[in-house]
Enzyme design. Sequence first.
Site, PDB file in Angstrom:
ATOM      1  CG  HIS A  35       5.227   4.623  -0.440  1.00 20.80           C
ATOM      2  ND1 HIS A  35       5.101   5.338   0.841  1.00 20.80           N
ATOM      3  CD2 HIS A  35       5.267   3.482  -0.021  1.00 20.80           C
ATOM      4  CE1 HIS A  35       4.950   4.510   1.657  1.00 20.80           C
ATOM      5  NE2 HIS A  35       4.861   3.245   1.024  1.00 20.80           N
ATOM      6  CB  THR A  72      -1.358  -7.607 -15.288  1.00 16.41           C
ATOM      7  OG1 THR A  72      -2.000  -8.684 -15.757  1.00 16.41           O
ATOM      8  CG2 THR A  72      -1.070  -6.829 -16.433  1.00 16.41           C
ATOM      9  CB  CYS A  75      -2.844   9.105  18.740  1.00 15.20           C
ATOM     10  SG  CYS A  75      -1.919  10.513  19.305  1.00 15.20           S
TER      11      CYS A  75
END
Length: 503
Positions: free
Chosen positions: A210, A248, A333
């Site tokens: 990704h 799998t 934050c």
Amino acid sequence: MSKTRPVYLDYAATTPIDARVAERMAECLTAEGTFGNPASTHAYGRAARARVEAARTQVAALIGARTSDVIFTSGATEANNLAILGLARGARAARGAQAVHVITARTEHKAVLDPCRQLEREGFAVTFLTPVEEGRVMPEQLRAALRPETVLVSLMHANNETGAIQDVAAFGALCRAHGAALHVDAAQSAGKLPIDVQAMGIDLLSFTAHKLYGPKGVGALYVQQGRRVALQPLMYGGGHERGLRSGTLAVHQIVGFGAACELALQLMGAEATRQAALRARLWAGVGALPGALLNSPTVHALPGVLNVSFAGIEGESLLFGLTELALASGSACNSDSEEPSYVLRAIGRDRETAQSALRFSLGRGTRSEDIDIAIAAVQREVLRLRLLATDATAAGGAALAGAASGEAGTREQGTWVRFMLKAANGRIASASYQAYGCPQTLAVCEWLAGQLPGCPWADPGVGGALDWVEAMQLPADRLTRLLIIEDALRAALAAAQRQVAPG
Ligand SMILES: *Cc1c(COP(=O)(O)O)cnc(C)c1O
């Protein structure tokens, strides 16, 4: 601007899937497609296995590995865990935990640091190196840290926050000479920088789809076959992936990963040149702002990553104001206790500087117009916040002549507030403020400055911190910061009282 989405400058966090990659993935999902289980022996299984093995070859090609040396995982986090825990625990079986030493660095991703801390809890010795020069670990540092019992060195290729690129080939040569295995977290560099596991002397290498325009949820660990130290698996059940990663295989994910790697290999050179030029344009714009400090290395940095701190600017408010941009910051934050970026702290930045950092990460979708939007937005917000936090006694003092002022807090504390009030006929004639702090602090100050004019100075009736938390529906963890506003307001009112009724 409000209708369209903000400009995406967070490619180091994740990337969109390339449309060509998504197409390949879609071919592996439904009844007409290659949906079989690669472990099955019938035609459906064989078709799926063929696609998985073709993808394995594409993934291996990106890092100069043999096809059989690639193990598919759920991502870089799992690959790092398998490499670090697997190797150390494997070595323990032969030598005992006390005789197993691991070396890593303080600037590694949490997906490396946390398994290393777990090893410490399990009785292993771990050395955490502190990078010296521009956030890079020097080969001499590694050489000095190597011990006879060092079995594993885990150092990343490129840092996810600063983009700093390490001299992996030098680490590889040292590890080879010493007989220790080298693990490299290449989640940020794979598909962006050339990698050759053989030439660089890498034994284990983690990366993830990704971050290179492939799907989330799939990654790989390069494990040289016939490796010197046996890896202990993290999971058992079925013996898939050479027994190192049972389960799998996610065919559509793996096929997408393979296609993404093939594309990345084709586009890498041109993209690096293009992004480096955009990055230079960005730095020319934001680096010209007063107080801008580069946290990325000047030379050894990823072409698409630029990390910059802005002295005297509160990072959370800066990020909050950049509504037209989607990017990451070094600020902690939504937490009063959490440290700002541990990576920036480890490369020697103080809390305030780390807190004021922005990470711009560019990608294939970034255009020069996006860079110009980013520069304009950062210029606007940095100048606005700096003006707001400027000490009036030094700068705008004259404009506030005759005002009574009171202040509280310090920048080191993360909140500093000053109110300036003018009183006439028992009432507050005008009110202004200066502040350094989180977005909520600034919002309450702004609101108060609007409420105060016209109120009797002896008792303005604007309430206190608890009322503001409730009225403005602020997170309760902001209360300590709002108490500083209350203190500053009280101090200003007391000063006004002294001014109106001297003696
Ligand atoms: C993103 C990232 C990871 C984690 O990868 P996942 O596939 O999301 O688990 C690990 N290391 C670095 C340096 C990263 O940038």
